[in-house]
Every structure is written in structure tokens, then in C-alpha cells.
Enzyme design. Sequence first.
Site, short mmCIF file in Angstrom:
data_model
loop_
_atom_site.label_atom_id
_atom_site.label_comp_id
_atom_site.label_asym_id
_atom_site.label_seq_id
_atom_site.Cartn_x
_atom_site.Cartn_y
_atom_site.Cartn_z
N ASP A 160 0.83 -1.20 0.00
CA ASP A 160 0.00 0.00 0.00
C ASP A 160 0.87 1.26 0.00
O ASP A 160 0.56 2.25 -0.67
CB ASP A 160 -0.92 0.00 1.22
N HIS A 188 -4.52 -3.50 5.87
CA HIS A 188 -4.32 -3.78 4.44
C HIS A 188 -5.66 -4.21 3.87
O HIS A 188 -5.95 -5.39 3.68
CB HIS A 188 -3.27 -4.86 4.26
#
Length: 327
Positions: A160, A188
Site C-alpha cells: 500500500d 491492508h
Amino acid sequence: MNKTPVKVAVTGAAGQIAYSLLFRIASGSVFGPETPVELNLLEITPALHATEGVAMELFDSAFPLLTGINITDDPAKAFDGANAAFLVGAKPRGKGEERSALLGANGKIFGPQGAALNDHAADDIKVLVVGNPANTNTMIAASHAKDIPAERFTAMMRLDHNRSLSQLSQKIGVPTTEIKNMIVWGNHSADQFPDITYATIAGEKVSDKVDAAWVEQDFIPRVAKRGAEIIEVRGSSSAASAAAAAVDHMRDWVTGTPEGEWVSVALPSDGSYGIDEGLVAGVPCYAKDGEWVRVEGLDLSEVQRAGIERNVKALREERDAVKDLLV
């Protein structure tokens, strides 16, 4: 060259992520060009034959740092003496499938693996969970490894983080290496909070170079939902980019981050930033002497606190959903 090889365990070794990851480990991209590595490859029994094919390709690549490969379906053997473990093996998310659907199936994998790590890994073990839902899987694994310090278990927010750098790089027109101190807070998942508040380029604030509306309406949702976007376009989950992020995470953990810079790391919370103690959540960290260190004392706005709390709420719900798998 160092004479003692680093023992590296990789689960899900016949899968797509591992296929990209293993060659990077063997080449020295993680532990450095002077450190030999020995690979322990863990797979489910039906996939052992395919894992042998991966091992054949690794040997055929003639990596000078690769000292040996061990293939097994037994976690105790895979983690025996391991200095580092990439827990990749998990049921991948399918098209249109939410990560919540993975909790029960994949959670049952990580408890036994945590116990095996506890009983067989080396004292300096470093664990990176890649298999989703990564944050909660990490919490499950850590709960079964009471003898290993909790902060040795981490979940991969680096993908990410890298996605955030890429989007900013394309928007502003600078290399990703020039963007410093990006943060992706939380989980996540689609709840994650990519935060450019502290990010800089050549000492100047990134927030001064992009429109606030673009950040809220395009950047944050694009980063948060990038995995689903790739599944929609590619037809399967992120693989090579996930492997690259795993390499970045473990390399920085081992060799350290540049002074004054931080990256996004998910590790068991110590209660800071309003995150419940024990929840595995992404926070800003730097690496020093082989340990992740949280960046402390950042002032948070109401918007930041709301973004973090959104993730805390989701992580609490995931924790409650797998409470029977926690010890």
C-alpha cells in the site's frame, strides 16, 4: 562473503507471489550481495511436486548466494532454524470477493504456523505475513508464539505504501525515490488510510503540490482499492508487486532505513495513536539495528484521527470474528 547462510522460510512456495519473491531472495536483493541464503519452501502436500519445479528453476539460475533448498509440507521442518519467514501461503481473494470472506479459512492456517515458528525458528526470527487478511493473520500467528517478541511479527503494508508512492509520482512527475515519509495507517484493506500529511519532496510538503480534492476523491480510494482494481483487470491478485513490497519490507528491516525517513509497517500496537493494544495496524516506522521502531509523537488532525479510527473499528471486528483462533 559471510560464511553462515541466512535460513529463509517461504510458505505457499508454489504460488505466484512466491514465484516472484524467491528469485529476488536468492539473488541477494533482500539480505545483501555478501550473504548466502538457504531456502526452506513450505507447501501443501498436493503442491509439493510443483514446488520441486520452482526449486529446479532456482538451481538453474546459478545464484552464487543460494546454498541449498529444502521442500516440505511440515511447518516444523520449514521453520527449523529460520532467521526470516515470509508467510505467503493463503487462499487468494477472487474476483468480487471481499477480504472478510477469507478470515475463517486463512486464519486457521496461521495459528499452527505461529506455534511452529515458536518451537523451531531461530532466536532472531523476523516474520512477514503476506497472505490476506494479513493484519489479522499476523495477530493470530503471534498469539500462538508466546516465546517470540510480538514485534517480530509484521504484516505487509509496504504494498500500500508503494502504491501510494506510485500514484504521487505519476501525479507530480517525480521519481518515487524523491517522496519521503508517506504513511499508510491501519489495515491492508479498503479501510486503509493513505496519509500525505508528513510526506515531502526535496523538503517541500507534498500536500502543497496536489489538490486536496484529488487526494480525497482519487488518491485515497485508488490506493485503498488498487488490489481489487488489479483483480478486475488482470483476473487474479497482485503477485509481482506484492513480492517486490515484501522484498522492500524485509530488506529495510534487516539493513535499516535511511536516517530521518520512515515507511509504513503493520505490527502489534503498543496503544499509541489511538490503536488498541495488540491490534496489528500500519503505523510509521523506521528500522535500526534489525528492529522496527515506531515514529512517536506525531500530531494528528481530526481527519487523521477519523481515518485511523475507521481502521481500528474494522480491525476490532476482524479480531472478534477470529476470537476462537486466538490464544
